[in-house]
Design a protein around this motif. Sequence first.
Motif, PDB file in Angstrom:
ATOM      1  N   LYS A 125     103.959 -11.022  36.524  1.00  0.00           N
ATOM      2  CA  LYS A 125     102.590 -11.465  36.274  1.00  0.00           C
ATOM      3  C   LYS A 125     101.534 -10.387  36.446  1.00  0.00           C
ATOM      4  O   LYS A 125     100.437 -10.510  35.921  1.00  0.00           O
ATOM      5  CB  LYS A 125     102.243 -12.627  37.211  1.00  0.00           C
ATOM      6  N   CYS A 126     101.810  -9.379  37.223  1.00  0.00           N
ATOM      7  CA  CYS A 126     100.763  -8.429  37.598  1.00  0.00           C
ATOM      8  C   CYS A 126     101.014  -7.024  37.056  1.00  0.00           C
ATOM      9  O   CYS A 126     100.061  -6.303  36.747  1.00  0.00           O
ATOM     10  CB  CYS A 126     100.626  -8.352  39.114  1.00  0.00           C
TER      11      CYS A 126
ATOM     12  N   CYS B 240      99.445  -5.123  33.882  1.00  0.00           N
ATOM     13  CA  CYS B 240      98.171  -4.421  33.995  1.00  0.00           C
ATOM     14  C   CYS B 240      98.193  -3.398  35.137  1.00  0.00           C
ATOM     15  O   CYS B 240      97.735  -2.278  34.972  1.00  0.00           O
ATOM     16  CB  CYS B 240      97.041  -5.415  34.260  1.00  0.00           C
ATOM     17  N   HIS B 241      98.713  -3.816  36.289  1.00  0.00           N
ATOM     18  CA  HIS B 241      98.619  -2.960  37.480  1.00  0.00           C
ATOM     19  C   HIS B 241      99.765  -1.956  37.595  1.00  0.00           C
ATOM     20  O   HIS B 241      99.699  -1.049  38.435  1.00  0.00           O
ATOM     21  CB  HIS B 241      98.581  -3.826  38.743  1.00  0.00           C
TER      22      HIS B 241
ATOM     23  N   LYS C 299      92.086   0.505  39.249  1.00  0.00           N
ATOM     24  CA  LYS C 299      92.228   1.589  40.217  1.00  0.00           C
ATOM     25  C   LYS C 299      93.664   1.715  40.715  1.00  0.00           C
ATOM     26  O   LYS C 299      94.472   0.811  40.541  1.00  0.00           O
ATOM     27  CB  LYS C 299      91.284   1.350  41.389  1.00  0.00           C
TER      28      LYS C 299
ATOM     29  N   TYR D  32      96.039   1.407  43.495  1.00  0.00           N
ATOM     30  CA  TYR D  32      96.023   0.656  44.757  1.00  0.00           C
ATOM     31  C   TYR D  32      96.955   1.265  45.796  1.00  0.00           C
ATOM     32  O   TYR D  32      97.097   0.709  46.883  1.00  0.00           O
ATOM     33  CB  TYR D  32      96.411  -0.816  44.503  1.00  0.00           C
TER      34      TYR D  32
ATOM     35  N   HIS E  19      89.553 -10.302  51.011  1.00  0.00           N
ATOM     36  CA  HIS E  19      89.006  -9.916  49.716  1.00  0.00           C
ATOM     37  C   HIS E  19      90.103  -9.908  48.646  1.00  0.00           C
ATOM     38  O   HIS E  19      89.909 -10.412  47.533  1.00  0.00           O
ATOM     39  CB  HIS E  19      88.347  -8.546  49.806  1.00  0.00           C
TER      40      HIS E  19
ATOM     41  N   MET F 287      90.184  -9.821  35.051  1.00  0.00           N
ATOM     42  CA  MET F 287      91.412 -10.481  35.514  1.00  0.00           C
ATOM     43  C   MET F 287      91.132 -11.937  35.839  1.00  0.00           C
ATOM     44  O   MET F 287      90.195 -12.235  36.568  1.00  0.00           O
ATOM     45  CB  MET F 287      91.920  -9.766  36.760  1.00  0.00           C
TER      46      MET F 287
ATOM     47  N   TYR G 289      94.337 -16.743  39.847  1.00  0.00           N
ATOM     48  CA  TYR G 289      95.689 -17.310  39.797  1.00  0.00           C
ATOM     49  C   TYR G 289      95.827 -18.577  40.616  1.00  0.00           C
ATOM     50  O   TYR G 289      96.926 -19.063  40.812  1.00  0.00           O
ATOM     51  CB  TYR G 289      96.704 -16.263  40.256  1.00  0.00           C
TER      52      TYR G 289
HETATM   53  C1  HEC Z   1      94.982  -8.702  32.355  1.00  0.00           C
HETATM   54  C2  HEC Z   1      95.295  -7.635  33.290  1.00  0.00           C
HETATM   55  C3  HEC Z   1      95.539  -8.009  34.757  1.00  0.00           C
HETATM   56  C4  HEC Z   1      96.553  -8.785  35.275  1.00  0.00           C
HETATM   57  C5  HEC Z   1      97.669  -9.469  34.530  1.00  0.00           C
HETATM   58  C6  HEC Z   1      96.359  -8.777  36.712  1.00  0.00           C
HETATM   59  N1  HEC Z   1      95.258  -8.030  37.044  1.00  0.00           N
HETATM   60 FE1  HEC Z   1      94.562  -7.676  38.930  1.00  0.00          FE
HETATM   61  N2  HEC Z   1      92.953  -6.693  38.151  1.00  0.00           N
HETATM   62  C7  HEC Z   1      92.732  -6.445  36.818  1.00  0.00           C
HETATM   63  C8  HEC Z   1      91.440  -5.760  36.670  1.00  0.00           C
HETATM   64  C9  HEC Z   1      90.825  -5.302  35.366  1.00  0.00           C
HETATM   65  C10 HEC Z   1      90.911  -5.610  37.967  1.00  0.00           C
HETATM   66  C11 HEC Z   1      89.570  -4.980  38.369  1.00  0.00           C
HETATM   67  C12 HEC Z   1      89.644  -3.490  38.389  1.00  0.00           C
HETATM   68  C13 HEC Z   1      90.104  -2.936  39.713  1.00  0.00           C
HETATM   69  O1  HEC Z   1      89.622  -3.401  40.761  1.00  0.00           O
HETATM   70  O2  HEC Z   1      90.972  -2.035  39.748  1.00  0.00           O
HETATM   71  C14 HEC Z   1      91.895  -6.207  38.874  1.00  0.00           C
HETATM   72  C15 HEC Z   1      91.756  -6.245  40.236  1.00  0.00           C
HETATM   73  C16 HEC Z   1      92.716  -6.678  41.123  1.00  0.00           C
HETATM   74  C17 HEC Z   1      92.618  -6.566  42.551  1.00  0.00           C
HETATM   75  C18 HEC Z   1      91.479  -5.910  43.311  1.00  0.00           C
HETATM   76  C19 HEC Z   1      90.268  -6.781  43.359  1.00  0.00           C
HETATM   77  C20 HEC Z   1      89.040  -6.018  43.686  1.00  0.00           C
HETATM   78  O3  HEC Z   1      88.031  -6.679  43.924  1.00  0.00           O
HETATM   79  O4  HEC Z   1      89.038  -4.788  43.710  1.00  0.00           O
HETATM   80  C21 HEC Z   1      93.758  -7.093  43.073  1.00  0.00           C
HETATM   81  C22 HEC Z   1      94.129  -7.187  44.541  1.00  0.00           C
HETATM   82  C23 HEC Z   1      94.553  -7.561  41.959  1.00  0.00           C
HETATM   83  N3  HEC Z   1      93.895  -7.286  40.786  1.00  0.00           N
HETATM   84  C24 HEC Z   1      95.775  -8.178  42.076  1.00  0.00           C
HETATM   85  C25 HEC Z   1      96.491  -8.730  41.015  1.00  0.00           C
HETATM   86  C26 HEC Z   1      97.663  -9.552  41.172  1.00  0.00           C
HETATM   87  C27 HEC Z   1      98.325  -9.886  42.501  1.00  0.00           C
HETATM   88  C28 HEC Z   1      98.047  -9.912  39.920  1.00  0.00           C
HETATM   89  C29 HEC Z   1      99.225 -10.817  39.523  1.00  0.00           C
HETATM   90  C30 HEC Z   1      99.244 -12.151  40.085  1.00  0.00           C
HETATM   91  C31 HEC Z   1      97.115  -9.318  38.983  1.00  0.00           C
HETATM   92  N4  HEC Z   1      96.177  -8.618  39.692  1.00  0.00           N
HETATM   93  C32 HEC Z   1      97.182  -9.439  37.610  1.00  0.00           C
HETATM   94  C33 HEC Z   1      93.569  -6.786  35.770  1.00  0.00           C
HETATM   95  C34 HEC Z   1      94.718  -7.557  35.875  1.00  0.00           C
END
Ligand code: HEC
Length: 108
Positions: free
Chosen positions: A36-37, A40-41, A58, A60, A73, A85, A88
Amino acid sequence: MNRKMWVAAALTLAGALPFTARAEIDKKIERLWKGKCAGCHGTDGKGQTDQGKKLGIKDYTTPEWQKSQTDAHIKAAVAEGVKGMDGYKDKLAPDQIDGLVAYVRALK
Ligand code: HEC
């Protein structure tokens, strides 16, 4: 076996059981992250995917990022979503989100 050895064996067993249970949870969470994550990440959490680059995700795994975030947070971000994003909270159970918070924390 003398008494001391029994105690040592019992302690080893008691320690080993929760450990295997935890490893099992982590495997499931790891699958969740990959499914799921990671699209993108990135599987490694560095955000070096096509989507990650486009959305400016970014890295992480850096101490700076880890220090800039609290568990609360991260949890809120995963549950409610952030710009770029979706949240969930309707797709994942609370313990899955907690597991993902721990998973993100362990990215280093
Ligand atoms: C569609 C692409 C995408 C998916 C899929 C995705 N993310 Fe993200 N996520 C992002 C973006 C864009 C950001 C904001 C940019 C950043 O903080 O790096 C972000 C930010 C985050 C942050 C930091 C929040 C903040 O305020 O800095 C976390 C923790 C995170 N995601 C966890 C997850 C988790 C766990 C999953 C799976 C359940 C997930 N992401 C799925 C795109 C995605």
